[in-house]
Write an enzyme that holds these catalytic residues in place. Structure first.
Site, PDB file in Angstrom:
ATOM      1  N   ASP A   1       0.862  -1.174   0.000  1.00 52.99           N
ATOM      2  CA  ASP A   1       0.000   0.000   0.000  1.00 52.99           C
ATOM      3  C   ASP A   1       0.904   1.230   0.000  1.00 52.99           C
ATOM      4  O   ASP A   1       2.028   1.181   0.505  1.00 52.99           O
ATOM      5  CB  ASP A   1      -0.877  -0.036   1.257  1.00 52.99           C
ATOM      6  CG  ASP A   1      -1.626   1.250   1.481  1.00 52.99           C
ATOM      7  OD1 ASP A   1      -2.347   1.688   0.558  1.00 52.99           O
ATOM      8  OD2 ASP A   1      -1.488   1.830   2.571  1.00 52.99           O
TER       9      ASP A   1
ATOM     10  N   ASP B   1      -0.054   5.014   0.875  1.00 52.92           N
ATOM     11  CA  ASP B   1      -0.251   5.965   1.975  1.00 52.92           C
ATOM     12  C   ASP B   1      -0.383   5.250   3.307  1.00 52.92           C
ATOM     13  O   ASP B   1      -1.227   4.372   3.478  1.00 52.92           O
ATOM     14  CB  ASP B   1      -1.492   6.822   1.721  1.00 52.92           C
ATOM     15  CG  ASP B   1      -1.395   7.585   0.419  1.00 52.92           C
ATOM     16  OD1 ASP B   1      -0.458   8.391   0.285  1.00 52.92           O
ATOM     17  OD2 ASP B   1      -2.235   7.362  -0.477  1.00 52.92           O
TER      18      ASP B   1
ATOM     19  N   GLN C   1      -6.832   5.979  -5.008  1.00 53.66           N
ATOM     20  CA  GLN C   1      -6.639   7.421  -5.113  1.00 53.66           C
ATOM     21  C   GLN C   1      -7.938   8.093  -5.528  1.00 53.66           C
ATOM     22  O   GLN C   1      -8.070   8.635  -6.628  1.00 53.66           O
ATOM     23  CB  GLN C   1      -5.496   7.743  -6.076  1.00 53.66           C
ATOM     24  CG  GLN C   1      -4.141   7.347  -5.552  1.00 53.66           C
ATOM     25  CD  GLN C   1      -3.813   8.057  -4.248  1.00 53.66           C
ATOM     26  OE1 GLN C   1      -3.969   9.262  -4.124  1.00 53.66           O
ATOM     27  NE2 GLN C   1      -3.375   7.289  -3.249  1.00 53.66           N
TER      28      GLN C   1
ATOM     29  N   CYS D   1      -6.033   3.136  -8.318  1.00 49.57           N
ATOM     30  CA  CYS D   1      -7.445   3.223  -8.654  1.00 49.57           C
ATOM     31  C   CYS D   1      -7.842   4.686  -8.508  1.00 49.57           C
ATOM     32  O   CYS D   1      -7.810   5.227  -7.404  1.00 49.57           O
ATOM     33  CB  CYS D   1      -8.281   2.361  -7.705  1.00 49.57           C
ATOM     34  SG  CYS D   1     -10.061   2.645  -7.920  1.00 49.57           S
TER      35      CYS D   1
END
Length: 178
Positions: free
Chosen positions: A10, A12, A54, A91
């Protein structure tokens, strides 16, 4: 011939510091523990793929050009430590768009697997939210909840389903047996 295994990370809260709707490339800050961890994953021979929801794009907060600038800065910062990222998949959709790529749906990982020739069930999945763990579990991979980002908020959640809970990517490396 043995296929190369991959770590699915991942973005963030796992690789870079969590910023609510990160919009400025100058605000990208890579966790030092992520740098050491990714270096450790690469030393084990793992490929590195970053997958990230996103919705800031779908919400009109940033455009694709700005998202690319953010990713280029992250790549540059990681590269300063001799880290090579094999791919970044995102995404851009709004959560209500019902797309096939928004985590925990597997679209981004399936695309990466096609492009890089790996088996998603043999991958290791790292993230700080339940959707990251759900993604890895849906694809029968080994999952690691990291306590960076939002991870501490979710570590005691019932039915989380993480195989391992660790402080950071770096702390997971010693648990990996290939």
């Amino acid at each position: 011939m043995t296929r190369r295994r991959f770590a699915i990370l991942d973005r963030d809260g796992t690789v870079i510091r969590e910023r609510h709707y990160l919009a400025n490339p100058d605000d990208v800050e890579v966790y030092p523990s992520a740098i050491e961890g990714i270096k450790g994953l690469q030393a084990l021979g793992l490929g590195i793929v970053i997958v990230t929801n996103q919705s800031a794009v779908g919400r009109g907060i940033i455009d694709l050009a700005r998202l690319n600038e953010i990713h280029q800065r992250m790549i540059r910062l990681l590269g300063e430590h001799d880290i090579v990222v094999d791919g970044i998949y995102f995404c851009p959709h709004h959560p209500e768009d019902e797309c096939h790529c928004r985590k925990p749906k597997p679209g981004m990982v399936l695309q990466a697997a096609r492009e890089h020739g790996f088996d998603p069930a043999e991958a290791l999945y790292f993230g700080d939210k339940p959707c990251d763990i759900d993604l890895g579990n849906r694809l029968d991979g080994v999952t690691f909840l990291v306590r960076t980002g939002y991870g501490k908020e979710y570590e005691h959640q019932k039915n989380l389903g993480a195989h391992h809970i660790v402080d950071s990517i770096n702390d997971a490396v010693s648990l990996i047996c290939l």
